[in-house]
Design an enzyme around this catalytic site. Structure first.
Site: not given
Lengths: 197, 295
Positions: A47, A49, A79, A106, A135, A171, A173
């Site tokens: 998401g 951070s 991430c 980052r 991403i 990711h 997921e």
């Protein structure tokens, strides 16, 4: 049945739940501190951070989760989740959970147009490369002595483990490959069940 | 190792990471920092917020790149920017500036009255507005990686966004129960590609993330849109046209995360000062409506 809490203040938390549920694990969304009871492990999703860190702080999730992790509760971050777990953020931002002895950078692969997919070698999950989706991804700049590097992409560290803490830049997921979630459950959560509780 | 940028998974995945979050319109670095500090998951860099575009009249175009660059330098969260419907070159300029997402938006004056940008040709992902399932699937067919309701931008009036989200969800439920022969006919009725409609039938949801936009003015409005099945919320004029933007921004972010915690939203709504003034849609002339733009 194993119960994993997924921090659900912002980001792709439902995708983690779906993957964990498919692996036969019970999940609960963590939005407030009362959702932290009786968990066998915690997942920090991807998401933004800064949003996730802020909302976790605002709703008193930082201290209790840090304490749980220090007492041995397994945690897995992807991430943004990896950024939230790091002890040092290289841009000088205040760290969030600060439970992993790593320095994270980052957006270190560039902006969204530089986001990419790549086949990644990660020996602990087998010899077949993992379809990794990066991403606006972070990477690990440096690690403490107890941190094990699990994977690198073009020389950059993108997957690490320190005892019961697992963090990756990408990711899983968003894919159909559940091997990293399986690794977390079988090699980290399962063994902790006997030792901690 | 093979590396691929701009794939469907990377473009749609970026929107997945925005879920449960609030994307705020900003017109300078200072506003962008306020949005970031409040917990916004992205900002939309604009020359004017929609209510000012409405007030100014004339042709509304892509923002001055200086503003977009200023915002990109000011914050570490993703920065989005708007191009006119069908304006391929504005879209290419925004891509070259390095914005993280392009909104091909009806808030600006359309550049093409028939065609939208072919978004598949771009590395940068696009978000597009839609009023119903057919429009959403047409945009997704063109390559949109994220959908938002159109609502009626710059009005501070939530009714159109509610209407669009409800129409979308109702149609998805209807499509789920259709037989294949009905789906062929429905694809024709909706003006949507059959394959995408079939996907909606099988999965019970849009193939991409679906946000609410257009008229969100209060924390309760944001929570309402989440309640109706939105994945997240865009707030345009609502934040910086309110009396106390910092407070409003924080309250909207928190209400979006905790959208079913009504006691909390009640607390968040206390002493916020007045929200943006808002417009009764019955007082808008047809040509003043932005939601009807797009084909």
């Amino acid at each position: 049945m194993m119960k994993i809490g997924v921090v659900a203040v912002q980001g792709a938390f439902r995708e983690h739940q779906r993957m964990l549920n498919q692996l036969g694990v019970d999940t609960i969304e963590i939005k407030r501190s009362q959702h932290l009871e009786n968990l066998n492990g915690i997942v920090l999703p991807g998401g933004e951070s800064t949003s996730i860190g802020k909302l976790m702080r605002e709703y008193g999730l930082i201290e209790p989760i840090r304490e749980m992790v220090q007492q041995g509760t397994p945690i897995f971050g992807t991430c943004a989740g990896m950024i939230v777990m790091a002890k040092t953020i290289s841009s000088g931002e205040e760290p969030h959970l600060a439970v992993m002895d790593v320095t994270v950078s980052r957006n270190s692969f560039g902006r969204q147009k530089d986001s990419f997919e790549a086949d990644l070698d990660m020996d602990v999950i087998g010899s077949t490369p993992f379809p990794a989706v990066f991403i606006r991804a972070p990477h690990i700049e440096s690690v403490g002595e107890n941190v094990r590097v699990l994977s690198r992409y073009q020389g950059r560290i993108v997957a690490v483990q320190e005892k019961h803490c697992l963090a990756i830049s990408f990711h899983p997921e968003l894919t159909d490959d559940s091997r990293i979630h399986q690794y977390f459950l079988e090699k980290i959560v399962q063994p902790s069940l006997q030792t901690v509780r | 190792m093979a590396t691929n940028v701009g794939t469907e998974r990377v473009k749609r995945g970026m929107a997945e990471m925005q879920k449960g979050g609030v994307i705020m319109d900003v017109i300078n670095a200072e506003q962008a920092k306020i949005a970031e500090a409040a917990g916004a998951c992205a900002v939309m860099a604009l020359e004017r917020v929609p209510s000012d575009i409405r007030a100014a009249g004339g042709v509304a175009r892509m923002a001055d790149p200086t503003i977009i660059e200023e915002v990109m330098k000011a914050v570490s969260i993703p920065v989005m920017a708007k191009c006119r419907i069908g304006h391929i070159v504005e879209a290419r300029i925004l891509e070259s500036l390095g914005v993280d997402y392009i909104d091909e938006s009806e808030v600006l004056t359309p550049a093409d009255d028939k065609y939208h940008v072919d978004k598949r040709k771009f590395t940068v992902p696009f978000v597009c507005g839609a009023r119903d399932l057919g429009e959403a699937l047409r945009r997704i067919a063109e390559g949109a990686s994220m959908i938002r309701t159109k609502g009626e931008p710059g009005t501070g009036n939530i009714i159109e966004a509610v209407k669009h989200q409800r129409m979308m969800q109702a149609k998805i439920r209807e499509v789920q129960n259709m037989s294949t022969d009905e789906l062929y006919a429905e694809a024709k009725n909706l003006g949507a590609p059959f394959e995408l409609l079939l996907e909606v039938h099988n999965t019970g949801k849009l193939p991409v993330v679906n946000f609410a936009a257009g008229g969100v003015a209060t924390p309760a409005d944001a929570a309402l849109m989440m309640e109706l099945g939105s994945d997240g919320v865009f707030v345009g004029s609502g934040i910086f046209k309110s009396e106390n933007p910092e407070k409003f921004a924080r309250a909207v972010v928190q209400a979006t995360t905790h959208y079913q915690d009504y006691e909390l939203i009640g607390e968040l709504s206390k002493g916020l000062g007045s929200p943006m003034k808002g417009i009764d849609l019955n007082t808008l002339r047809d040509e003043e409506r932005m939601a009807v733009r797009g084909w």
